[in-house]
Design a protein around this motif. Sequence first.
Motif, PDB file in Angstrom:
ATOM      1  N   VAL A  11       0.871  -1.179   0.000  1.00  0.00           N
ATOM      2  CA  VAL A  11       0.000   0.000   0.000  1.00  0.00           C
ATOM      3  C   VAL A  11       0.904   1.224   0.000  1.00  0.00           C
ATOM      4  O   VAL A  11       1.823   1.331   0.822  1.00  0.00           O
ATOM      5  CB  VAL A  11      -0.916   0.023   1.236  1.00  0.00           C
ATOM      6  N   GLN A  13       1.073   5.684  -0.975  1.00  0.00           N
ATOM      7  CA  GLN A  13       0.323   6.902  -1.251  1.00  0.00           C
ATOM      8  C   GLN A  13       0.546   7.348  -2.692  1.00  0.00           C
ATOM      9  O   GLN A  13       1.588   7.053  -3.296  1.00  0.00           O
ATOM     10  CB  GLN A  13       0.745   8.010  -0.286  1.00  0.00           C
ATOM     11  N   PRO A  88      -3.887   6.467  -7.970  1.00  0.00           N
ATOM     12  CA  PRO A  88      -4.918   5.543  -7.475  1.00  0.00           C
ATOM     13  C   PRO A  88      -5.399   4.557  -8.542  1.00  0.00           C
ATOM     14  O   PRO A  88      -5.710   3.404  -8.228  1.00  0.00           O
ATOM     15  CB  PRO A  88      -6.042   6.482  -7.026  1.00  0.00           C
ATOM     16  N   THR A  91      -4.011   0.991  -8.875  1.00  0.00           N
ATOM     17  CA  THR A  91      -4.374  -0.055  -7.917  1.00  0.00           C
ATOM     18  C   THR A  91      -4.870  -1.293  -8.647  1.00  0.00           C
ATOM     19  O   THR A  91      -5.784  -1.219  -9.464  1.00  0.00           O
ATOM     20  CB  THR A  91      -5.461   0.454  -6.962  1.00  0.00           C
ATOM     21  N   THR A 124      -1.750  -1.280  -3.973  1.00  0.00           N
ATOM     22  CA  THR A 124      -2.843  -0.375  -3.633  1.00  0.00           C
ATOM     23  C   THR A 124      -2.283   1.028  -3.471  1.00  0.00           C
ATOM     24  O   THR A 124      -1.356   1.243  -2.690  1.00  0.00           O
ATOM     25  CB  THR A 124      -3.533  -0.810  -2.332  1.00  0.00           C
ATOM     26  N   VAL A 125      -2.849   1.967  -4.236  1.00  0.00           N
ATOM     27  CA  VAL A 125      -2.397   3.352  -4.192  1.00  0.00           C
ATOM     28  C   VAL A 125      -3.514   4.184  -3.590  1.00  0.00           C
ATOM     29  O   VAL A 125      -4.608   4.274  -4.161  1.00  0.00           O
ATOM     30  CB  VAL A 125      -2.030   3.866  -5.588  1.00  0.00           C
ATOM     31  N   SER A 126      -3.232   4.789  -2.460  1.00  0.00           N
ATOM     32  CA  SER A 126      -4.241   5.594  -1.778  1.00  0.00           C
ATOM     33  C   SER A 126      -4.106   7.051  -2.181  1.00  0.00           C
ATOM     34  O   SER A 126      -3.003   7.550  -2.413  1.00  0.00           O
ATOM     35  CB  SER A 126      -4.083   5.452  -0.268  1.00  0.00           C
ATOM     36  N   SER A 127      -5.247   7.731  -2.234  1.00  0.00           N
ATOM     37  CA  SER A 127      -5.236   9.141  -2.659  1.00  0.00           C
ATOM     38  C   SER A 127      -5.058  10.068  -1.474  1.00  0.00           C
ATOM     39  O   SER A 127      -5.111   9.674  -0.330  1.00  0.00           O
ATOM     40  CB  SER A 127      -6.541   9.458  -3.387  1.00  0.00           C
TER      41      SER A 127
END
Length: 127
Positions: A11, A13, A88, A91, A124-127
Amino acid sequence: QLQLVESGGAVVQAGGSLRLSCAASGLTFGLYAMGWFRQAPGKEREIVSAISRSGGSTYYADPVKGRLTISRDNAKNTLDLQMNGLKPEDTAVYYCAATPQGSPVRTVTQRYEYAYWGQGTQVTVSS
């Protein structure tokens, strides 16, 4: 039979970086062109990048051009994918795959053309 094992998913950012790796065993790695595919929930598996047997030719899908770099080390039987500037929409589960086809890698972009697959690693790329 060629066996492929991916690692490096995590994960991260948005704007961050990851390096995915794929370790191959079982057959002569240098006889196979390699690709990275990804599959997001509810979507088809799509090619991200590919590299020729020698590593001298590469292909990148338009959404990742300029952000991802594929490389291989035939002496170590490894395939890598350096991912920078992650978004994001990147992902997905990322899979490495191998094909015995000797055609230019820019033309070997379909899932059915690849004979061997790893189990995948989640990015997983979180915004």
